[in-house]
Design a protein around this motif. Structure first.
Motif, mmCIF file in Angstrom:
data_model
loop_
_atom_site.group_PDB
_atom_site.id
_atom_site.type_symbol
_atom_site.label_atom_id
_atom_site.label_comp_id
_atom_site.label_asym_id
_atom_site.label_seq_id
_atom_site.Cartn_x
_atom_site.Cartn_y
_atom_site.Cartn_z
ATOM 1 N N LEU A 64 0.835 -1.201 0.000
ATOM 2 C CA LEU A 64 0.000 0.000 0.000
ATOM 3 C C LEU A 64 0.870 1.251 0.000
ATOM 4 O O LEU A 64 0.579 2.226 -0.709
ATOM 5 C CB LEU A 64 -0.940 -0.010 1.209
ATOM 6 C CG LEU A 64 -1.945 -1.167 1.273
ATOM 7 C CD1 LEU A 64 -2.792 -1.062 2.537
ATOM 8 C CD2 LEU A 64 -2.836 -1.168 0.041
ATOM 9 N N SER A 67 2.172 2.199 -3.330
ATOM 10 C CA SER A 67 1.205 2.812 -4.250
ATOM 11 C C SER A 67 1.097 4.328 -4.067
ATOM 12 O O SER A 67 0.602 5.019 -4.971
ATOM 13 C CB SER A 67 -0.173 2.163 -4.070
ATOM 14 O OG SER A 67 -0.776 2.551 -2.841
ATOM 15 N N GLU A 278 -4.523 6.456 0.182
ATOM 16 C CA GLU A 278 -4.861 5.115 -0.287
ATOM 17 C C GLU A 278 -6.218 4.668 0.241
ATOM 18 O O GLU A 278 -7.115 4.318 -0.521
ATOM 19 C CB GLU A 278 -3.763 4.130 0.139
ATOM 20 C CG GLU A 278 -3.744 2.827 -0.669
ATOM 21 C CD GLU A 278 -4.840 1.868 -0.286
ATOM 22 O OE1 GLU A 278 -5.332 1.129 -1.159
ATOM 23 O OE2 GLU A 278 -5.216 1.824 0.909
#
Length: 320
Positions: A64, A67, A278
């Motif tokens: 995560l 990203s 996120e």
């Protein structure tokens, strides 16, 4: 009379040094070992943390982070450093240090930096607009431990929170208005705050009330009718009940009920981070759209905006 030299310590939660399982594991180990964050008895918690949670959670969380990772590093660190530099430029005669409760730069390094500048009074501004025992109190605990080692202790002013501070509310309102101007006024403005276990509130943590205070003042500043605003809580962890309503379940429900256009702001985050970029901007957007919603925008945190830095100047001025 001796002239007092004041410095400012900006404090935030912290972040892994890299978007790798190893770095995330080190960060989560320190974060989740703090009794202010998880108060389960150590004899029960540590075997679970080290034997199950860290090995399973660290690789998943690292993906995560990958990203949202920025060229200069973790978003929280990038924006926090920008805040520190911008406030220092605005206050050239006042040393400004940055310290994190977990990871680096540590609160210890920030205190050392200020004391090396011959500061004898430290104004501590935890960048958590709404007080919670798991955030602001953790900063206070660590400062106490650090200063307990010193023969010479500086004066310390802790700004407990600024949930209904007028400059903070105005900065939020300006940010919302700017989003409305670009994307149009939504059917609903959702204010999503980081959650806490309901038990913490039952035991006296006034965080939910401080979130309500921010919501009340922001809605008033924007002049929105109550039916066009909702307040929810995100980022729950573990099995015990957390403060409701939950952001993800609310967005699914709203999409199913026919709400077409939502904008989301996270007033409890002073800088964008994994939980906003996120969880809110990506995961929860998908929940809403898959449930039938059509338009979804995340309104960024105040980060290093001019309004935000001016607020930091304004809120620390009485103590400098």
């Amino acid at each position: 009379m001796r002239q007092t030299k004041t410095g400012i310590l900006l404090a935030n939660l912290g972040t892994p040094d890299a978007p790798t399982p190893g770095a995330v594991k080190r960060y989560l180990r320190q974060f989740l070992s703090d009794k202010r964050v998880v108060d389960t008895p150590r004899i029960l918690w540590w075997p679970l943390l080290r034997g199950v949670i860290l090995p399973i959670r660290s690789p998943r969380v690292a993906k995560l982070y990958q990203s949202v990772w920025m060229e200069e590093g973790s978003p929280l660190m990038v924006y926090s450093r920008r805040q520190q530099r911008a406030l220092a430029e605005r206050l050239p005669d006042v040393p400004v240090a940055l310290g994190m409760s977990y990871g680096s730069p540590s609160l210890a390094s920030a205190v050392d930096e200020l004391l090396a500048n011959d500061v004898d009074h430290i104004v501590v501004l935890p960048l958590y607009p709404q007080y919670s025992c798991s955030t602001v109190a953790a900063v206070w605990d660590e400062l106490g431990r650090l200063l307990a080692k010193n023969r010479r202790v500086p004066g310390v002013t802790l700004i407990r929170d600024y949930a209904d501070d007028s400059a903070y509310i105005q900065a939020l309102a300006n940010s919302v208005r700017a989003s409305f101007a670009v994307h149009g006024e939504p059917d609903l403005l959702l204010l999503s705050y980081h959650g806490i276990p309901q038990r913490y509130a039952n035991e006296g943590d006034d965080y939910p009330q401080r979130c309500r205070d921010t919501t009340r003042e922001l809605v008033s500043a924007l002049g929105l009718p109550p039916e066009k605003v909702m307040m929810t809580f995100q980022s729950r962890f573990g099995r015990e009940p957390w403060r409701t309503p939950y952001t993800d379940e609310t967005l699914k429900m709203l999409g199913e009920k026919g709400v077409k256009h939502i904008q989301v702001i996270c007033p409890g985050f002073a800088a964008d981070c994994l939980e906003t970029l996120e969880e809110i901007a990506v995961q929860n957007r998908e929940f809403f759209l898959e449930a039938g919603g059509e338009k979804y925008e995340y309104i960024p945190a105040l980060n290093d905006s001019v309004d935000h830095i001016a607020m930091m100047d304004d809120i620390t001025r009485p103590y400098r």
